[in-house]
Design an enzyme around this catalytic site. Structure first.
Site, short mmCIF file in Angstrom:
data_model
loop_
_atom_site.label_atom_id
_atom_site.label_comp_id
_atom_site.label_asym_id
_atom_site.label_seq_id
_atom_site.Cartn_x
_atom_site.Cartn_y
_atom_site.Cartn_z
N CYS A 101 -10.99 -16.52 -0.09
CA CYS A 101 -11.81 -15.63 -0.14
C CYS A 101 -12.55 -16.06 -1.73
CB CYS A 101 -11.27 -14.20 -0.21
SG CYS A 101 -12.40 -13.00 -0.20
N CYS A 103 -12.98 -12.94 -4.01
CA CYS A 103 -12.75 -11.76 -4.55
C CYS A 103 -11.74 -11.81 -5.60
CB CYS A 103 -12.64 -10.67 -3.69
SG CYS A 103 -10.95 -10.53 -2.89
N LYS A 176 -11.43 -6.92 10.29
CA LYS A 176 -10.83 -6.42 8.86
C LYS A 176 -11.60 -5.46 8.38
CE LYS A 176 -10.16 -7.93 4.20
NZ LYS A 176 -10.03 -8.83 3.25
N ARG A 186 -5.26 -4.44 -4.42
CA ARG A 186 -6.22 -4.95 -5.44
C ARG A 186 -5.45 -4.76 -6.97
NH1 ARG A 186 -11.03 -2.08 -2.35
NH2 ARG A 186 -11.00 -3.33 -0.34
N GLU A 214 -16.70 -8.42 16.79
CA GLU A 214 -16.35 -9.46 15.57
C GLU A 214 -15.19 -10.46 15.84
OE1 GLU A 214 -17.26 -9.63 12.51
OE2 GLU A 214 -18.54 -8.02 12.12
N LYS A 229 -6.54 -6.23 11.01
CA LYS A 229 -6.12 -5.98 9.36
C LYS A 229 -6.88 -4.53 8.87
CE LYS A 229 -6.19 -7.33 4.80
NZ LYS A 229 -6.72 -8.13 3.85
N SER A 255 -0.59 -3.92 2.11
CA SER A 255 -0.08 -3.42 1.01
C SER A 255 0.34 -2.09 0.80
CB SER A 255 -0.77 -3.98 -0.34
OG SER A 255 -1.99 -3.48 -0.44
N TYR A 294 4.91 -7.97 3.95
CA TYR A 294 5.53 -8.02 2.53
C TYR A 294 7.17 -7.73 2.96
CZ TYR A 294 0.77 -8.07 0.77
OH TYR A 294 -0.49 -8.36 0.71
C1 PBG Z 1 -9.27 -10.34 0.03
C2 PBG Z 1 -7.95 -9.68 0.65
C3 PBG Z 1 -7.79 -8.40 0.43
C4 PBG Z 1 -6.34 -8.31 1.19
C5 PBG Z 1 -5.98 -9.61 1.80
N1 PBG Z 1 -7.34 -10.38 1.37
C6 PBG Z 1 -8.23 -7.12 -0.32
C7 PBG Z 1 -9.56 -6.69 -0.03
O1 PBG Z 1 -10.11 -7.24 1.08
O2 PBG Z 1 -9.99 -5.77 -0.66
C8 PBG Z 1 -5.55 -7.14 1.39
C9 PBG Z 1 -4.21 -7.38 1.79
C10 PBG Z 1 -3.29 -6.07 1.61
O3 PBG Z 1 -3.73 -5.08 1.06
O4 PBG Z 1 -1.93 -6.39 1.64
N2 PBG Z 1 -10.44 -10.23 0.48
#
Ligand code: PBG
Length: 305
Positions: A101, A103, A176, A186, A214, A229, A255, A294
Site C-alpha cells: 500500500c 498510505c 475491505k 493509523r 469485490e 477486513k 487493530s 495481533y
Molecule cells: C493500509 C492498511 C490499513 C490497515 C491495514 N493496511 C489501514 C487503513 O486502511 O486505513 C488496518 C489494519 C488494522 O487496523 O489492524 N491501507
C-alpha cells in the site's frame, strides 16, 4: 471429539511493524503488546514468533520520509525491502507476507496518487505493482495489497509474472470496509488521511452484496487468497465468502478489535484469554481458513502452556 472446528496456531498470521534505526522496540500506545521494531530487533522477534509455531508474519513499514508519491514504498532500500532480506536470512522458514500500500509512505496519507483532492485509481496501479515487485525481489513469500484500487490484483499479477515471480501468491484485501476499527493502526503506522477519508476506495459498511462483487473481481484477477477486513463485525461477509469461493479465506482481526479487548482486559472487565479464544474460534466458524491477528503471539503462548 465432536467439535466442528478448531483454532490452531497454524492458522494464524502475525502482523509486525518495522521502522528505521537500530535496537528499537517501541510500544504503540494505543496497541499494548504491539511494537515498532528496527530491522535487527524484528529478526529477534521473528525468531521467537517462529519458535512458538506461528507460520507467517505480515509486515508493515514505517518510512523515514513521506512524499506525494510514497516513493519509499517501492525503493530498493526501503524499510520493507531491507526487513524482508534480513528476515529471510535470519528465519528462512517463516513465511514473510508484505502489506502492499502507499498510505504509510505518502505525505497526504491516502493509499494512492492524489490530484485535485481525488485519488487517481489507474495511475496508482503502476506504483502498487512496482511496490509488490520490489517486495518479491527482496524475497517476500507472498504480497498482500491493501490499497483497494480497482484492478490492482491483475496489475500485480502481470508485473510479477513478467519478472519471473509466477510462484509468488497474492493475498488480496478483497472486501475491505472503510472502518473506524482501523483507528489504532493509523496511530501505529502514522497513516491517517490528512484530508477526507477512504470511502472513495474502501467499501461502505452496509453493503453485503457489493462485498461479494469485490471478492469475485479479485478472484477473477488472480487472487490466491481473499481477505475480509475487519472481521468481528463482518462475520456475515466471511460466511458469504466461504460459501461462494473455493480459494482460502483470510479474516483480519484488526487493530480496533484487538485494542478493545486489551483495554477491557487491563481494566479487569473481561478475561482476555477466554475472549480472544472465542473471537478467533468464531472467525474460523464463520468460514475463515486463516486469521491475521495481533493476538497470535499471546494465543501461541497460551497454547504452549
Ligand atoms: C493500509 C492498511 C490499513 C490497515 C491495514 N493496511 C489501514 C487503513 O486502511 O486505513 C488496518 C489494519 C488494522 O487496523 O489492524 N491501507
Amino acid at each position: 471429539m465432536v467439535r466442528e472446528i478448531n483454532v490452531s496456531v497454524d492458522d494464524l498470521i502475525y502482523p509486525l511493524f518495522v521502522a528505521h534505526g537500530l535496537d528499537v522496540k517501541l510500544q504503540i500506545p494505543s496497541m499494548p503488546g504491539v511494537f515498532h521494531f528496527s530491522v535487527d530487533a524484528l529478526c529477534k522477534e521473528a525468531e521467537e514468533v517462529a519458535a512458538l509455531g506461528i507460520p507467517a508474519v505480515l509486515l508493515f513499514g514505517i518510512p523515514d520520509e513521506k512524499d506525494d508519491l510514497g516513493s519509499e514504498a517501492y525503493a530498493n532500500d526501503g524499510i520493507i525491502q531491507r526487513a524482508v532480506r534480513a528476515l529471510k536470512r535470519a528465519v528462512p522458514d517463516l513465511v514473510v507476507i508484505t502489506d502492499v500500500c502507499l498510505c504509510e509512505y505518502t505525505s497526504h496519507g491516502h493509499c494512492g496518487i492524489v490530484r485535485g483532492g481525488e485519488v487517481i485509481n489507474d495511475e496508482t496501479l503502476e506504483l502498487i505493482a512496482r511496490t509488490a515487485l520490489s517486495h518479491a525481489e527482496a524475497g517476500a513469500d507472498m504480497v498482500a495489497p491493501s490499497d483497494m484500487m480497482d484492478g490492482r490484483v491483475l496489475a500485480i499479477r502481470e508485473a510479477l509474472d513478467e519478472r519471473g515471480f509466477e510462484n509468488t501468491p497474492i493475498m488480496s484485501y478483497a472486501a475491505k470496509f472503510a472502518s473506524a476499527f482501523y483507528g489504532p493502526f493509523r496511530d501505529a503506522a502514522g497513516c491517517a488521511p490528512q484530508f477526507g477519508d477512504r470511502s472513495g476506495y474502501q467499501m461502505d459498511c452496509p453493503n453485503r452484496r457489493e462485498a461479494l462483487k469485490e471478492m469475485a473481481l479479485d478472484v477473477e484477477e488472480g487472487a490466491d487468497i481473499i481477505m475480509v477486513k475487519p472481521a468481528l463485525s463482518y462475520m456475515d461477509i466471511i460466511s458469504d465468502a466461504r460459501g461462494s469461493f473455493d480459494v482460502p479465506i483470510a479474516a483480519y482481526n484488526v487493530s480496533g478489535e484487538y485494542s478493545m479487548v486489551k483495554a477491557a482486559a487491563e481494566k479487569g472487565y473481561v478475561d482476555e484469554r477466554g475472549i480472544v479464544t472465542e473471537i478467533l474460534t468464531s472467525m474460523r466458524r464463520a468460514g475463515a481458513d486463516l486469521i491475521i491477528t495481533y493476538s497470535a503471539r499471546d494465543f501461541a503462548g497460551w497454547q504452549a502452556g
